[in-house]
Write a protein that holds these residues in place. Structure first.
Motif, PDB file in Angstrom:
ATOM      1  N   TRP A 100       0.817  -1.226   0.000  1.00 34.63           N
ATOM      2  CA  TRP A 100       0.000   0.000   0.000  1.00 34.63           C
ATOM      3  C   TRP A 100       0.841   1.262   0.000  1.00 34.63           C
ATOM      4  CZ3 TRP A 100      -3.227  -2.120   4.610  1.00 34.63           C
ATOM      5  CH2 TRP A 100      -4.008  -3.165   4.165  1.00 34.63           C
ATOM      6  N   HIS A 101       2.085   1.163   0.382  1.00 35.06           N
ATOM      7  CA  HIS A 101       2.934   2.338   0.532  1.00 35.06           C
ATOM      8  C   HIS A 101       3.292   2.986  -0.798  1.00 35.06           C
ATOM      9  CE1 HIS A 101       3.530   1.364   4.820  1.00 35.06           C
ATOM     10  NE2 HIS A 101       3.438   0.119   4.387  1.00 35.06           N
ATOM     11  N   ASP A 102       3.043   2.325  -1.919  1.00 38.80           N
ATOM     12  CA  ASP A 102       3.372   2.918  -3.218  1.00 38.80           C
ATOM     13  C   ASP A 102       2.135   3.104  -4.101  1.00 38.80           C
ATOM     14  OD1 ASP A 102       2.800   0.362  -4.114  1.00 38.80           O
ATOM     15  OD2 ASP A 102       4.675   0.110  -5.209  1.00 38.80           O
ATOM     16  N   ASP A 103       0.982   3.288  -3.491  1.00 41.06           N
ATOM     17  CA  ASP A 103      -0.264   3.424  -4.249  1.00 41.06           C
ATOM     18  C   ASP A 103      -0.517   4.832  -4.781  1.00 41.06           C
ATOM     19  OD1 ASP A 103      -0.825   0.766  -4.023  1.00 41.06           O
ATOM     20  OD2 ASP A 103      -2.359   0.974  -2.497  1.00 41.06           O
ATOM     21  N   VAL A 104       0.440   5.734  -4.617  1.00 40.58           N
ATOM     22  CA  VAL A 104       0.317   7.090  -5.146  1.00 40.58           C
ATOM     23  C   VAL A 104       1.212   7.205  -6.371  1.00 40.58           C
ATOM     24  CG1 VAL A 104       0.763   9.513  -4.657  1.00 40.58           C
ATOM     25  CG2 VAL A 104      -0.196   8.060  -2.873  1.00 40.58           C
ATOM     26  N   LEU A 105       0.644   7.652  -7.464  1.00 42.96           N
ATOM     27  CA  LEU A 105       1.401   7.841  -8.697  1.00 42.96           C
ATOM     28  C   LEU A 105       1.735   9.318  -8.856  1.00 42.96           C
ATOM     29  CD1 LEU A 105       2.511   6.580 -11.326  1.00 42.96           C
ATOM     30  CD2 LEU A 105       0.292   7.079 -12.361  1.00 42.96           C
ATOM     31  N   CYS A 106       3.001   9.627  -9.007  1.00 44.32           N
ATOM     32  CA  CYS A 106       3.461  11.005  -9.184  1.00 44.32           C
ATOM     33  C   CYS A 106       3.912  11.199 -10.631  1.00 44.32           C
ATOM     34  CB  CYS A 106       4.637  11.298  -8.256  1.00 44.32           C
ATOM     35  SG  CYS A 106       4.212  11.244  -6.516  1.00 44.32           S
ATOM     36  N   GLU A 118      -3.952   8.285   5.860  1.00 45.36           N
ATOM     37  CA  GLU A 118      -2.523   8.513   6.110  1.00 45.36           C
ATOM     38  C   GLU A 118      -1.758   8.621   4.799  1.00 45.36           C
ATOM     39  OE1 GLU A 118      -1.446   6.306  10.250  1.00 45.36           O
ATOM     40  OE2 GLU A 118      -2.003   5.027   8.567  1.00 45.36           O
ATOM     41  N   MET A 119      -2.110   7.771   3.830  1.00 44.99           N
ATOM     42  CA  MET A 119      -1.429   7.784   2.546  1.00 44.99           C
ATOM     43  C   MET A 119      -1.692   9.100   1.816  1.00 44.99           C
ATOM     44  SD  MET A 119      -1.578   5.056  -0.631  1.00 44.99           S
ATOM     45  CE  MET A 119      -3.194   4.606  -0.130  1.00 44.99           C
ATOM     46  N   PHE A 127       6.289   8.085 -11.504  1.00 44.28           N
ATOM     47  CA  PHE A 127       6.941   7.224 -10.524  1.00 44.28           C
ATOM     48  C   PHE A 127       6.040   7.059  -9.309  1.00 44.28           C
ATOM     49  CE2 PHE A 127       8.171  11.537  -9.741  1.00 44.28           C
ATOM     50  CZ  PHE A 127       8.187  11.690  -8.382  1.00 44.28           C
ATOM     51  N   ARG A 128       6.299   6.008  -8.543  1.00 46.40           N
ATOM     52  CA  ARG A 128       5.533   5.718  -7.339  1.00 46.40           C
ATOM     53  C   ARG A 128       6.466   5.830  -6.130  1.00 46.40           C
ATOM     54  NH1 ARG A 128       0.613   3.634  -8.130  1.00 46.40           N
ATOM     55  NH2 ARG A 128       0.097   2.945 -10.213  1.00 46.40           N
ATOM     56  N   PRO A 129       6.330   6.895  -5.346  1.00 47.72           N
ATOM     57  CA  PRO A 129       7.169   7.008  -4.149  1.00 47.72           C
ATOM     58  C   PRO A 129       6.743   5.990  -3.095  1.00 47.72           C
ATOM     59  CG  PRO A 129       5.533   8.744  -4.160  1.00 47.72           C
ATOM     60  CD  PRO A 129       5.409   8.020  -5.476  1.00 47.72           C
ATOM     61  N   ASP A 130       7.672   5.574  -2.308  1.00 47.47           N
ATOM     62  CA  ASP A 130       7.407   4.625  -1.222  1.00 47.47           C
ATOM     63  C   ASP A 130       7.110   5.444   0.035  1.00 47.47           C
ATOM     64  OD1 ASP A 130       7.153   2.199   0.024  1.00 47.47           O
ATOM     65  OD2 ASP A 130       9.293   1.808   0.149  1.00 47.47           O
ATOM     66  N   LEU A 131       5.828   5.695   0.294  1.00 49.60           N
ATOM     67  CA  LEU A 131       5.408   6.561   1.390  1.00 49.60           C
ATOM     68  C   LEU A 131       5.280   5.789   2.699  1.00 49.60           C
ATOM     69  CD1 LEU A 131       2.643   8.522  -0.536  1.00 49.60           C
ATOM     70  CD2 LEU A 131       5.021   9.192  -0.182  1.00 49.60           C
ATOM     71  N   LEU A 132       5.815   6.345   3.752  1.00 50.96           N
ATOM     72  CA  LEU A 132       5.741   5.773   5.105  1.00 50.96           C
ATOM     73  C   LEU A 132       6.190   4.309   5.151  1.00 50.96           C
ATOM     74  CD1 LEU A 132       2.282   7.324   6.062  1.00 50.96           C
ATOM     75  CD2 LEU A 132       4.529   8.156   6.742  1.00 50.96           C
ATOM     76  N   ARG A 147       0.273  14.367   0.049  1.00 46.75           N
ATOM     77  CA  ARG A 147       0.202  15.836  -0.027  1.00 46.75           C
ATOM     78  C   ARG A 147       1.475  16.474   0.514  1.00 46.75           C
ATOM     79  NH1 ARG A 147      -6.011  15.950   1.693  1.00 46.75           N
ATOM     80  NH2 ARG A 147      -6.871  15.754  -0.391  1.00 46.75           N
ATOM     81  N   ARG A 148       2.004  15.916   1.602  1.00 41.96           N
ATOM     82  CA  ARG A 148       3.254  16.425   2.158  1.00 41.96           C
ATOM     83  C   ARG A 148       4.385  16.236   1.150  1.00 41.96           C
ATOM     84  NH1 ARG A 148       7.874  15.296   3.751  1.00 41.96           N
ATOM     85  NH2 ARG A 148       7.652  13.080   3.389  1.00 41.96           N
TER      86      ARG A 148
END
Length: 48
Positions: free
Chosen positions: A5-11, A33-34, A18-23, A39-40
């Protein structure tokens, strides 16, 4: 989406995606949280 789930944001910067590895240190993150971390991270990228 995948089971990590930590890479479910596409930038995107327009040309690249790319998909950052968040938290990554949290064993479980919620959607809220994601979104907050995305947003941060977006603010960080836009400040550079």
């Amino acid at each position: 989406m995948n089971n990590w789930w930590h890479d479910d944001v596409l930038c995107s910067n327009g040309a690249e995606h790319f998909r950052p590895d968040l938290l990554p240190d949290d064993s479980f993150i919620t959607e809220a949280e994601m979104v907050a971390e995305a947003r941060r991270y977006e603010a960080y990228l836009n400040s550079q």
